[in-house]
Design a protein around this motif. Structure first.
Motif, PDB file in Angstrom:
ATOM      1  N   LEU A 154       0.839  -1.195   0.000  1.00  0.00           N
ATOM      2  CA  LEU A 154       0.000   0.000   0.000  1.00  0.00           C
ATOM      3  C   LEU A 154       0.878   1.251   0.000  1.00  0.00           C
ATOM      4  O   LEU A 154       1.803   1.369   0.812  1.00  0.00           O
ATOM      5  N   LEU A 155       0.566   2.180  -0.906  1.00  0.00           N
ATOM      6  CA  LEU A 155       1.367   3.381  -1.107  1.00  0.00           C
ATOM      7  C   LEU A 155       0.449   4.599  -1.194  1.00  0.00           C
ATOM      8  O   LEU A 155      -0.723   4.470  -1.565  1.00  0.00           O
ATOM      9  N   PRO A 156       0.957   5.798  -0.899  1.00  0.00           N
ATOM     10  CA  PRO A 156       0.077   6.979  -0.892  1.00  0.00           C
ATOM     11  C   PRO A 156      -0.204   7.576  -2.265  1.00  0.00           C
ATOM     12  O   PRO A 156      -1.257   8.165  -2.468  1.00  0.00           O
ATOM     13  N   THR A 157       0.708   7.468  -3.238  1.00  0.00           N
ATOM     14  CA  THR A 157       0.544   8.152  -4.515  1.00  0.00           C
ATOM     15  C   THR A 157       0.716   7.183  -5.678  1.00  0.00           C
ATOM     16  O   THR A 157       1.325   6.122  -5.549  1.00  0.00           O
ATOM     17  N   ARG A 158       0.184   7.582  -6.826  1.00  0.00           N
ATOM     18  CA  ARG A 158       0.264   6.742  -8.022  1.00  0.00           C
ATOM     19  C   ARG A 158       1.701   6.647  -8.547  1.00  0.00           C
ATOM     20  O   ARG A 158       2.138   5.585  -8.987  1.00  0.00           O
ATOM     21  N   GLU A 159       2.406   7.804  -8.520  1.00  0.00           N
ATOM     22  CA  GLU A 159       3.774   7.791  -9.048  1.00  0.00           C
ATOM     23  C   GLU A 159       4.659   6.840  -8.256  1.00  0.00           C
ATOM     24  O   GLU A 159       5.468   6.095  -8.832  1.00  0.00           O
ATOM     25  N   SER A 205       7.963  20.046 -17.571  1.00  0.00           N
ATOM     26  CA  SER A 205       6.915  19.051 -17.329  1.00  0.00           C
ATOM     27  C   SER A 205       6.171  19.449 -16.066  1.00  0.00           C
ATOM     28  O   SER A 205       6.689  20.217 -15.246  1.00  0.00           O
ATOM     29  N   HIS A 206       4.978  18.923 -15.907  1.00  0.00           N
ATOM     30  CA  HIS A 206       4.184  19.287 -14.732  1.00  0.00           C
ATOM     31  C   HIS A 206       3.328  18.109 -14.292  1.00  0.00           C
ATOM     32  O   HIS A 206       2.900  17.295 -15.114  1.00  0.00           O
ATOM     33  N   ILE A 207       3.069  18.030 -12.987  1.00  0.00           N
ATOM     34  CA  ILE A 207       2.247  16.966 -12.399  1.00  0.00           C
ATOM     35  C   ILE A 207       1.457  17.553 -11.232  1.00  0.00           C
ATOM     36  O   ILE A 207       2.018  18.266 -10.392  1.00  0.00           O
ATOM     37  N   TYR A 208       0.170  17.238 -11.187  1.00  0.00           N
ATOM     38  CA  TYR A 208      -0.644  17.536 -10.002  1.00  0.00           C
ATOM     39  C   TYR A 208      -1.738  16.481  -9.900  1.00  0.00           C
ATOM     40  O   TYR A 208      -1.949  15.677 -10.822  1.00  0.00           O
ATOM     41  N   GLY A 209      -2.433  16.448  -8.777  1.00  0.00           N
ATOM     42  CA  GLY A 209      -3.329  15.348  -8.471  1.00  0.00           C
ATOM     43  C   GLY A 209      -4.480  15.181  -9.439  1.00  0.00           C
ATOM     44  O   GLY A 209      -4.887  14.058  -9.747  1.00  0.00           O
ATOM     45  N   ALA A 210      -5.045  16.285  -9.953  1.00  0.00           N
ATOM     46  CA  ALA A 210      -6.204  16.205 -10.830  1.00  0.00           C
ATOM     47  C   ALA A 210      -5.829  15.847 -12.264  1.00  0.00           C
ATOM     48  O   ALA A 210      -6.725  15.663 -13.104  1.00  0.00           O
ATOM     49  N   LEU A 211      -4.554  15.713 -12.566  1.00  0.00           N
ATOM     50  CA  LEU A 211      -4.118  15.392 -13.921  1.00  0.00           C
ATOM     51  C   LEU A 211      -4.384  13.924 -14.215  1.00  0.00           C
ATOM     52  O   LEU A 211      -4.283  13.065 -13.330  1.00  0.00           O
ATOM     53  N   ASP A 212      -4.728  13.624 -15.449  1.00  0.00           N
ATOM     54  CA  ASP A 212      -4.995  12.247 -15.850  1.00  0.00           C
ATOM     55  C   ASP A 212      -3.759  11.377 -15.632  1.00  0.00           C
ATOM     56  O   ASP A 212      -2.633  11.834 -15.828  1.00  0.00           O
ATOM     57  N   GLN A 213      -3.994  10.111 -15.259  1.00  0.00           N
ATOM     58  CA  GLN A 213      -2.877   9.244 -14.919  1.00  0.00           C
ATOM     59  C   GLN A 213      -1.937   9.020 -16.095  1.00  0.00           C
ATOM     60  O   GLN A 213      -0.714   8.979 -15.943  1.00  0.00           O
ATOM     61  N   THR A 214      -2.488   8.880 -17.288  1.00  0.00           N
ATOM     62  CA  THR A 214      -1.630   8.695 -18.468  1.00  0.00           C
ATOM     63  C   THR A 214      -0.752   9.921 -18.702  1.00  0.00           C
ATOM     64  O   THR A 214       0.445   9.801 -18.997  1.00  0.00           O
ATOM     65  N   ALA A 215      -1.336  11.095 -18.542  1.00  0.00           N
ATOM     66  CA  ALA A 215      -0.556  12.322 -18.706  1.00  0.00           C
ATOM     67  C   ALA A 215       0.497  12.454 -17.621  1.00  0.00           C
ATOM     68  O   ALA A 215       1.633  12.889 -17.884  1.00  0.00           O
ATOM     69  N   ARG A 216       0.156  12.071 -16.395  1.00  0.00           N
ATOM     70  CA  ARG A 216       1.137  12.138 -15.303  1.00  0.00           C
ATOM     71  C   ARG A 216       2.321  11.218 -15.592  1.00  0.00           C
ATOM     72  O   ARG A 216       3.476  11.600 -15.388  1.00  0.00           O
ATOM     73  N   SER A 217       2.032  10.022 -16.053  1.00  0.00           N
ATOM     74  CA  SER A 217       3.117   9.081 -16.372  1.00  0.00           C
ATOM     75  C   SER A 217       3.981   9.606 -17.503  1.00  0.00           C
ATOM     76  O   SER A 217       5.210   9.482 -17.475  1.00  0.00           O
TER      77      SER A 217
END
Length: 701
Positions: free
Chosen positions: A178-183, A425-437
């Motif tokens: 179990l982990l807190p974030t997707r990344e 590049s940019h990442i935040y929580g509301a960003l789509d998972q594919t875009a975050r990756s």
């Protein structure tokens, strides 16, 4: 005679069976000797307890002998594997012998996977945790070490070793992480797959062997499943039905799957809570409690974190049984290779100061990302080809991670830096998972130089050779600051943490100072970077350069008309963020007023610029710059201390003009008022002292 003997023997056996059955019925299920039952021997619990305990001791000794012999075999095999893989002359000190991965009794194929991935010498947390987790019987563990110390590998290696690296045909997952974030979940999934790739039915295939990858036995390796938000539920339903051995998940989405699929977790043998304090900070406490109730009581539970808040202690007491505590560093400690600099800035000039920092201090080059390469890299990533290994990822030392408060800050800064010519590049929580990756992969591959994120990337993300972290908005808690700056100065590398501090954020810096136990300095008497690791160096930017950057930002507004709109949205979002932010301690607010009054290191005061601008590899040059700055400060103090003898109304007055006479009379009146005040203070002092003496006497009487 023969039938008679048979009859007596049968009766004796029946009597013995009845008595044994009666004795077993009197015992609880936990007291039944299962080992003797499996061996075909009848239990004699009431008749020969001493003999049974002796048999148990013999079985334990036998199992211990077998385990030791297997461990010796694996240690010897690991040594031979290292010699074949690297050669006898290329083995570095620490890779073989006490405290190395080879001395832990790991499977040779797992040791080779570690070597090929670039993990050659274990970190202190790995050196203490891995042998403890491989002991029999399994024991729960709480691991605490500062961020960047290798906690993820400390539980992945024992996990792969315990599961044998091979897929189980029995339905049900055997391990849960179990982990807190997707990344962080994607990162752990990647490292785990690379470690377990070397096992193919134990026939000598190892990670990196093309023949092993193309063989038909590929499906026999461990199956990994990813359960995170932002992905389709149908795909995750299908993944669960494929019977993964290891599930890597975020608590919210996993609890959703448990409810929707009525998922049974009774087969889990190995449960890991990574970055556990962050799990509680993000509000997953209820989900974690529900998930723990679904797990079997016989599981081995691991809890890894850099800090240990009170809520986490209560959870550990409820979810762990007699855990072993491995605590290397106090939670207030930072890496000794981390250098920090704090800049006093105005809120309206933060964007200009960021451009100045990236250009003149860090030295980030201009350039835009290549979209064709970025698309091809992400396509190959999802097809399972072209993956970069830990040792192959190489980013430039000027790559910078910028932390902002909200997604509106991230969008504005991304647009501003892109307009200025940087690859961002940019990442935040509301960003789509594919875009975050995709954004993260571009930054990892060095296609972009700046990554602007919210606190979603403050935990666990490992970006090799990242040297610069910028706190555009200062965090409200000391622990959040530690995890932010922990993205750099990892695994013995050097790193810098640059932080912008406004006057309203200064109390949080004072709380951080108390948390770390380091002094705040605005001046340095000697060159070198040692002071930046031992103290909090605070100072402003050079006023002239900041004014130039402010004008440059105005010109960028003319080039990109979206910037003023995004800046206004960011301003409103920042106001909401300030209202929702927790407060610092009251003594810190009091000290902040004193610091602003003194003006040391504060923007807009008479203090000099930040000492970081006088850094130089040549110590003599740095000393000369400091001496020149001291002379400039002395000249400014002399100018500020100058008081003219005449006012502006008296300058150039000839004779007794009306204005000059008026100012002379006014000056005499002020001088008399000052004299009367001084005389009153000196004459009233004895009276005050007498009153205080009498009060003390009355109090004691």
């Amino acid at each position: 005679m023969a039938p008679t003997k048979r009859k007596r023997t049968q009766e004796a056996e029946e009597d013995e069976f009845d008595s044994d059955s009666y004795s077993i019925a009197e015992q609880s299920d936990s007291d039944i000797d299962i080992s003797s039952a499996l061996a075909g021997k009848k239990p004699r619990l009431n008749r020969q307890q001493t003999d049974d305990s002796g048999d148990d001791d013999d079985d334990d000794k036998l199992q211990e002998i077998i385990r030791k012999s297997m461990s010796k075999r694996d240690i010897k095999g690991g040594t031979e594997m290292l010699k074949k893989t690297k050669g006898k002359t290329k083995i570095v000190k620490g890779e073989v012998g006490g405290g190395s991965f080879q001395s832990m009794g790991l499977y040779p194929w797992l040791l080779r996977s570690l070597t090929l991935q670039g993990f050659r010498i274990p970190t202190p947390i790995q050196r203490l945790s891995i042998p403890a987790l491989l002991t029999n019987p399994p024991r729960d563990l709480v691991g605490m070490a500062r961020t960047g110390s290798g906690k993820s590998l400390a539980y992945l290696v024992p996990l792969v070793q315990r599961l044998g690296g091979r897929h189980s045909s029995i339905f049900g997952s055997r391990a849960l992480i179990l982990l807190p974030t997707r990344e962080l979940a994607l990162q752990v999934l990647k490292v785990g797959k690379e470690l377990s790739r070397g096992y193919h039915a134990g026939e000598g295939d190892h990670a990196g062997d093309k023949e092993a990858e193309d063989s038909g036995k590929k499906g026999q390796g461990l199956r990994w499943g990813l359960v995170v938000g932002g992905e389709g539920l149908d795909e995750q339903f299908e993944m669960i039905t494929s019977n993964p051995d290891v599930i890597i998940a975020t608590p919210g989405r996993l609890l959703h799957l448990i409810v929707e699929m009525n998922l049974d977790l009774k087969s889990v043998q190995y449960a890991v809570f990574d970055e556990a304090d962050r799990l509680f900070e993000m509000g997953f406490e209820t989900a974690l409690t529900e998930i723990v109730h679904k797990l079997p009581a016989s599981r081995q539970t691991l809890l890894f974190s850099a800090t240990l808040p009170k809520s986490l202690v209560e959870f550990a007491k409820a979810g762990l049984q007699n855990p072993k505590l491995v605590r290397l560093d106090a939670e207030s400690k930072l890496s000794t290779d981390l250098k920090m600099a704090f800049f006093s800035v105005k809120q309206a000039e933060k964007d200009a100061c960021l451009l100045l920092l990236l250009r003149d201090v860090i030295g980030v080059p201009l350039g835009s990302p290549k979209p064709e390469e970025a698309e091809s890299s992400t396509d190959t990533k999802y097809k399972g080809k072209g993956k970069l290994r830990h040792s192959e990822i190489a980013t430039a030392p000027h790559q910078t991670l910028v932390f902002a408060a909200t997604k509106h800050h991230v969008e504005y800064l991304t647009t501003l830096l892109t307009t200025a010519g940087y690859a961002v590049s940019h990442i935040y929580g509301a960003l789509d998972q594919t875009a975050r990756s995709q954004q993260m992969e571009q930054f990892r591959r060095g296609q972009t130089s700046v990554l602007v994120v919210t606190d979603v990337a403050a935990r666990g993300i490992d970006i090799p050779v990242l040297e610069n972290v910028v706190n555009y908005d200062f965090p409200q808690g000391a622990r959040v600051f530690i995890h932010r700056v922990g993205r750099t100065a990892r695994a013995g590398r050097q790193g810098w943490a640059w932080s912008f501090v406004t006057n309203t954020e200064l109390p949080y810096v004072l709380d951080l100072q108390l948390f770390l136990g380091r002094p705040i300095k605005s001046e340095l008497t000697q060159g070198g970077d040692q002071a930046y690791t031992e103290s909090l160096v605070l100072g402003p930017f050079e006023r002239d350069k900041v004014d130039e950057e402010v004008e440059y930002v105005r010109r960028l507004d003319e080039e990109n008309h979206n910037l003023p709109i995004l800046r206004e949205v960011m301003r409103k979002g920042h106001g909401m963020y300030e209202r929702s932010k927790g407060k610092a301690s009251q003594p810190s607010y009091k000290r902040t007023k004193e610091m602003i009054k003194e003006g040391k290191g504060i923007v807009g005061s008479a203090s000099g610029i930040h000492p970081v601008f006088f850094r130089s590899k040549d110590v003599s040059i740095a000393v000369k710059k400091l001496e020149a700055e001291d002379k400039r400060k002395a000249l400014l103090q002399t100018v500020n201390a100058f008081k003219p003898l005449e006012t502006v109304l008296e300058i150039g007055a000839r004779g007794n003009t009306e204005t000059a006479t008026l100012m002379k009379q006014r000056r005499k009146a002020l001088c008399k008022a000052v004299e009367r005040a001084a005389h009153a203070a000196t004459s009233s002092r004895p009276i005050v002292e007498e009153a205080e003496r009498r009060w003390e006497g009355w109090k004691w009487e």
